[in-house]
Design a protein around this motif. Structure first.
Motif, mmCIF file in Angstrom:
data_model
loop_
_atom_site.group_PDB
_atom_site.id
_atom_site.type_symbol
_atom_site.label_atom_id
_atom_site.label_comp_id
_atom_site.label_asym_id
_atom_site.label_seq_id
_atom_site.Cartn_x
_atom_site.Cartn_y
_atom_site.Cartn_z
ATOM 1 N N LEU A 43 0.823 -1.207 0.000
ATOM 2 C CA LEU A 43 0.000 0.000 0.000
ATOM 3 C C LEU A 43 0.862 1.265 0.000
ATOM 4 C CD1 LEU A 43 -2.857 1.232 0.196
ATOM 5 C CD2 LEU A 43 -2.621 1.095 2.671
ATOM 6 N N VAL A 44 1.883 1.297 0.832
ATOM 7 C CA VAL A 44 2.780 2.461 0.910
ATOM 8 C C VAL A 44 3.491 2.665 -0.432
ATOM 9 C CG1 VAL A 44 4.912 3.332 1.971
ATOM 10 C CG2 VAL A 44 3.074 2.433 3.408
ATOM 11 N N ARG A 46 2.512 1.754 -3.433
ATOM 12 C CA ARG A 46 1.539 2.234 -4.426
ATOM 13 C C ARG A 46 1.236 3.711 -4.226
ATOM 14 N NH1 ARG A 46 -2.751 -2.764 -4.832
ATOM 15 N NH2 ARG A 46 -1.342 -4.167 -5.936
ATOM 16 N N ARG A 47 1.061 4.108 -2.978
ATOM 17 C CA ARG A 47 0.756 5.525 -2.710
ATOM 18 C C ARG A 47 1.942 6.427 -3.051
ATOM 19 N NH1 ARG A 47 -3.121 5.487 2.637
ATOM 20 N NH2 ARG A 47 -4.867 4.496 1.574
ATOM 21 N N LYS A 48 3.146 5.972 -2.760
ATOM 22 C CA LYS A 48 4.341 6.755 -3.105
ATOM 23 C C LYS A 48 4.471 6.881 -4.614
ATOM 24 C CE LYS A 48 7.302 5.887 0.897
ATOM 25 N NZ LYS A 48 8.516 5.194 1.385
ATOM 26 N N ARG A 50 2.052 6.689 -6.839
ATOM 27 C CA ARG A 50 0.938 7.461 -7.371
ATOM 28 C C ARG A 50 1.169 8.957 -7.186
ATOM 29 N NH1 ARG A 50 -4.431 6.816 -4.484
ATOM 30 N NH2 ARG A 50 -3.357 4.917 -3.952
ATOM 31 N N ASP A 51 1.696 9.344 -6.030
ATOM 32 C CA ASP A 51 1.880 10.763 -5.727
ATOM 33 C C ASP A 51 3.151 10.945 -4.898
ATOM 34 O OD1 ASP A 51 1.558 13.463 -5.364
ATOM 35 O OD2 ASP A 51 -0.223 13.301 -4.099
ATOM 36 N N PHE A 55 2.786 12.143 -0.880
ATOM 37 C CA PHE A 55 2.752 11.104 0.153
ATOM 38 C C PHE A 55 3.529 11.572 1.370
ATOM 39 C CE2 PHE A 55 4.425 7.391 2.363
ATOM 40 C CZ PHE A 55 3.257 6.693 2.600
#
Length: 144
Positions: A43-44, A46-48, A50-51, A55
């Protein structure tokens, strides 16, 4: 005369003793620390990705990841997935909580497993539990 209502366990009265009393969490799938680490790390990442600029890693997230890094018994994702999948074969005999505890604790023997997970006593034979422990260790050893 009306029948008495079944007593529900109040939140916070859960107990993982000889009998599993998990209250509202009864029957809810659980994760080992290694599985939780895998989910959080994915999850971390993917979020990093993505943005990258938006993040923000919080202190809570950092501490949780540090805890999971310390107590995760499986370092290889594939070995963890295989071990967890293999352990699912025991879903008729073992509760999800017991299976996740076996993966988290990676006990050295039957006595240790029964001491740390008392609900296993009388639920599964010592021979079968020994086989489970040995198999978990094979996956863990492969994991590094």
């Amino acid at each position: 005369m009306p029948a008495a209502r079944e007593r529900t366990v109040a939140p916070g009265e859960e107990e993982a003793g000889a009998e599993l009393i998990l209250g509202e969490f009864q029957g809810v799938p659980t994760l080992s620390v290694s599985e939780a680490k895998m989910v959080i790390d994915t999850l971390v990442t993917r979020r990093k990705n993505r943005d990258p600029n938006g993040f923000r890693e919080t202190e809570t997230l950092s501490k949780m990841q540090e805890y999971m890094d310390t107590f995760s018994r499986f370092k290889d994702k594939e070995a963890l997935i295989e071990a967890a999948g293999w352990l699912e074969d025991y879903s008729a005999k073992l509760d999800s909580f017991e299976r996740s505890q076996l993966l988290t604790l990676t006990c050295e023997g039957v006595d240790e497993a029964k001491t740390l997970i008392p609900s296993l006593v009388g639920k599964i034979s010592d021979e079968e539990l020994e086989g489970i422990i040995k198999e978990i260790h094979k996956y863990r050893d492969f994991s590094g």
